[in-house]
Design a protein around this motif. Structure first.
Motif, PDB file in Angstrom:
ATOM      1  N   SER A 188       0.804  -1.224   0.000  1.00  0.00           N
ATOM      2  CA  SER A 188       0.000   0.000   0.000  1.00  0.00           C
ATOM      3  C   SER A 188       0.839   1.278   0.000  1.00  0.00           C
ATOM      4  O   SER A 188       0.291   2.366  -0.147  1.00  0.00           O
ATOM      5  CB  SER A 188      -0.931   0.006   1.213  1.00  0.00           C
ATOM      6  OG  SER A 188      -0.181  -0.008   2.415  1.00  0.00           O
ATOM      7  N   ARG A 216      -1.651   8.540  -2.787  1.00  0.00           N
ATOM      8  CA  ARG A 216      -2.247   7.243  -3.087  1.00  0.00           C
ATOM      9  C   ARG A 216      -3.290   6.831  -2.063  1.00  0.00           C
ATOM     10  O   ARG A 216      -3.081   7.003  -0.859  1.00  0.00           O
ATOM     11  CB  ARG A 216      -1.146   6.173  -3.127  1.00  0.00           C
ATOM     12  CG  ARG A 216      -1.637   4.807  -3.575  1.00  0.00           C
ATOM     13  CD  ARG A 216      -0.530   3.773  -3.546  1.00  0.00           C
ATOM     14  NE  ARG A 216      -1.008   2.494  -4.074  1.00  0.00           N
ATOM     15  CZ  ARG A 216      -0.456   1.316  -3.811  1.00  0.00           C
ATOM     16  NH1 ARG A 216       0.611   1.242  -3.033  1.00  0.00           N
ATOM     17  NH2 ARG A 216      -0.958   0.216  -4.334  1.00  0.00           N
ATOM     18  N   GLU A 217      -4.384   6.323  -2.552  1.00  0.00           N
ATOM     19  CA  GLU A 217      -5.342   5.595  -1.748  1.00  0.00           C
ATOM     20  C   GLU A 217      -5.329   4.186  -2.312  1.00  0.00           C
ATOM     21  O   GLU A 217      -5.972   3.895  -3.329  1.00  0.00           O
ATOM     22  CB  GLU A 217      -6.729   6.244  -1.805  1.00  0.00           C
ATOM     23  CG  GLU A 217      -6.755   7.604  -1.098  1.00  0.00           C
ATOM     24  CD  GLU A 217      -8.142   8.186  -0.924  1.00  0.00           C
ATOM     25  OE1 GLU A 217      -9.121   7.539  -1.361  1.00  0.00           O
ATOM     26  OE2 GLU A 217      -8.245   9.286  -0.346  1.00  0.00           O
ATOM     27  N   THR A 222      -4.391   6.512  -7.539  1.00  0.00           N
ATOM     28  CA  THR A 222      -3.116   7.159  -7.269  1.00  0.00           C
ATOM     29  C   THR A 222      -2.966   8.356  -8.194  1.00  0.00           C
ATOM     30  O   THR A 222      -3.297   8.283  -9.379  1.00  0.00           O
ATOM     31  CB  THR A 222      -1.937   6.189  -7.500  1.00  0.00           C
ATOM     32  OG1 THR A 222      -1.933   5.191  -6.488  1.00  0.00           O
ATOM     33  CG2 THR A 222      -0.590   6.912  -7.440  1.00  0.00           C
ATOM     34  N   GLN A 312     -12.988  11.720  -3.379  1.00  0.00           N
ATOM     35  CA  GLN A 312     -11.649  11.138  -3.537  1.00  0.00           C
ATOM     36  C   GLN A 312     -10.712  11.995  -4.394  1.00  0.00           C
ATOM     37  O   GLN A 312      -9.544  12.180  -4.042  1.00  0.00           O
ATOM     38  CB  GLN A 312     -11.765   9.741  -4.161  1.00  0.00           C
ATOM     39  CG  GLN A 312     -10.434   9.017  -4.253  1.00  0.00           C
ATOM     40  CD  GLN A 312     -10.575   7.698  -4.981  1.00  0.00           C
ATOM     41  OE1 GLN A 312     -10.680   7.663  -6.203  1.00  0.00           O
ATOM     42  NE2 GLN A 312     -10.602   6.610  -4.223  1.00  0.00           N
ATOM     43  N   ARG A 315      -9.588  15.034  -2.523  1.00  0.00           N
ATOM     44  CA  ARG A 315      -8.749  14.615  -1.399  1.00  0.00           C
ATOM     45  C   ARG A 315      -7.328  14.260  -1.872  1.00  0.00           C
ATOM     46  O   ARG A 315      -6.329  14.667  -1.258  1.00  0.00           O
ATOM     47  CB  ARG A 315      -9.404  13.414  -0.717  1.00  0.00           C
ATOM     48  CG  ARG A 315      -8.786  13.036   0.599  1.00  0.00           C
ATOM     49  CD  ARG A 315      -9.698  12.102   1.381  1.00  0.00           C
ATOM     50  NE  ARG A 315     -10.029  10.884   0.647  1.00  0.00           N
ATOM     51  CZ  ARG A 315     -11.256  10.585   0.216  1.00  0.00           C
ATOM     52  NH1 ARG A 315     -12.268  11.428   0.430  1.00  0.00           N
ATOM     53  NH2 ARG A 315     -11.497   9.451  -0.424  1.00  0.00           N
ATOM     54  N   LEU A 316      -7.237  13.520  -2.971  1.00  0.00           N
ATOM     55  CA  LEU A 316      -5.924  13.148  -3.494  1.00  0.00           C
ATOM     56  C   LEU A 316      -5.184  14.363  -4.048  1.00  0.00           C
ATOM     57  O   LEU A 316      -3.957  14.456  -3.924  1.00  0.00           O
ATOM     58  CB  LEU A 316      -6.078  12.090  -4.592  1.00  0.00           C
ATOM     59  CG  LEU A 316      -6.343  10.668  -4.100  1.00  0.00           C
ATOM     60  CD1 LEU A 316      -6.670   9.755  -5.271  1.00  0.00           C
ATOM     61  CD2 LEU A 316      -5.137  10.117  -3.340  1.00  0.00           C
ATOM     62  N   LYS A 319      -3.613  16.016  -1.112  1.00  0.00           N
ATOM     63  CA  LYS A 319      -2.434  15.266  -0.661  1.00  0.00           C
ATOM     64  C   LYS A 319      -1.260  15.481  -1.598  1.00  0.00           C
ATOM     65  O   LYS A 319      -0.113  15.628  -1.160  1.00  0.00           O
ATOM     66  CB  LYS A 319      -2.765  13.769  -0.604  1.00  0.00           C
ATOM     67  CG  LYS A 319      -3.607  13.329   0.573  1.00  0.00           C
ATOM     68  CD  LYS A 319      -3.772  11.817   0.548  1.00  0.00           C
ATOM     69  CE  LYS A 319      -4.657  11.319   1.666  1.00  0.00           C
ATOM     70  NZ  LYS A 319      -4.811   9.839   1.609  1.00  0.00           N
TER      71      LYS A 319
END
Length: 342
Positions: A188, A216-217, A222, A312, A315-316, A319
């Motif tokens: 992960s 990455r989730e 990613t 998502q 959010r990515l 990050k």
């Protein structure tokens, strides 16, 4: 008393164990074994005769010292050394020697493993999944003759690891544990994606292209930010490859996980806009460089793309850039500006 020191020395040489270390360990172990025998002297040492293959326990008795006014509780003096090797010490001595040899061999083997893997930290390796009924939480991965641990925290949600399956993993840490070297691997970790791309993209190895950031989730999506270090090189194109061959090869190792490749920029506004791909930002307003906050303006029909399923994509993007990103409708913002201008 006799001991097969020649045989032990030969085994030690074959295993790469230092002979002085072996002899010192044997002497100390035999001394401790002697102290457990009946009527053993409190003060003793063991001397090995490596040529004769024998050892002797030299003991010293305590001699009481008369107390004085200045020293009412004097420490006893030690007498001359004498041979106090127990007559029936052979079996215990042999067992003790075997234990010492076993411990040193295990330590030597552990040192070899640790030495071989200490340089593998941060690298991509291939292993074979092993099942361990006594450890259902972790996945055991055989890498050559060594078994690494894939802990639950480093596993990808939804991934199934089948016994005998070949698996590419990222080496998170190599440390000395109580039971020997502990090698922790990950499926992960964001750096796993970087290492997979380095296998497929020569431009990353040569330095013509750099991966500047990864968010990455694992198991879902990613985002990767790239830049070119050489004129005329398309960084996104390098990672995607002819007909998408390179990115497809990476995705084959990640299952259903999707990959977005975006352009990195030193300009925060440009980087934030790029990070929200596949949505297209009509503009980005930097609110505070100090607090790293910005607002991206997106057309109404692009808002679901910008936010993504359950937030998502946004959010990515946050990050990836390290910025707090607010998302506003371009149309709503235009109406607000128009209203304020009246």
């Amino acid at each position: 008393m006799e001991l097969d020191l020649a045989g032990m020395h030969q085994l030690a040489i074959e295993q790469g164990i230092d002979l002085e270390q072996l002899d010192a360990a044997l002497e100390e172990a035999l001394r401790l074994a002697y102290l457990k025998t009946p009527h053993a002297a409190k003060h003793a040492r063991v001397e090995l005769d490596t040529r004769a293959g024998t050892f002797t326990v030299w003991a010293r008795k305590e001699i009481p010292v008369e107390p004085t006014e200045d020293d009412p509780h004097p420490a006893p003096e030690l007498g001359e050394e004498y041979d106090d090797t127990p007559r029936n010490f052979g079996r215990l001595a042999a067992a003790t020697a075997r234990q010492v040899i076993g411990q040193l061999f295990r330590k030597a083997e552990d040192d070899k493993v640790f030495g071989a893997f200490s340089g593998q930290k941060g690298k991509l390796v291939t292993g074979i999944v092993q099942q361990d009924a006594s450890d259902p939480t972790n996945v055991h991965v055989a890498i050559g003759d060594v078994e690494a641990i894939l802990p639950r925290r480093e596993q990808v949600p939804g991934e199934r690891y089948r016994h005998g399956e070949r698996l590419r993993v990222y080496v998170v840490n190599v440390a000395r544990g109580v039971k020997g070297p502990e090698i922790v691997v990950s499926r992960s970790h964001p750096e796993l994606v970087r290492r997979l791309f380095e296998r497929e993209v020569p431009e990353l190895v040569s330095g013509a292209v750099s991966i500047m950031a990864i968010a990455r989730e694992a198991g879902a999506r990613t985002k990767i930010a790239v830049r070119a270090n050489t004129d005329g090189v398309n960084p996104k194109g390098a990672l995607i490859g002819p007909g998408g061959a390179r990115v497809r090869a990476v995705m084959e190792n990640l299952g259903p996980e999707k990959i977005d490749i975006v352009d990195w920029s030193a300009d925060p506004a440009k980087f934030v806009a790029s990070a929200l791909s596949p949505a297209v930002a009509t503009g980005v307003q930097v609110i505070s460089e100090k607090n790293k906050t910005a607002i991206a303006f997106i057309h109404d029909d692009q808002l679901p793309l910008a936010i993504g399923k359950e937030g998502q994509n946004a959010r990515l993007a946050a990050k990836l850039t390290g910025w707090k990103i607010g998302i506003e409708s371009t149309e709503a913002h235009a109406k607000k500006v128009a209203a304020e201008g009246k």
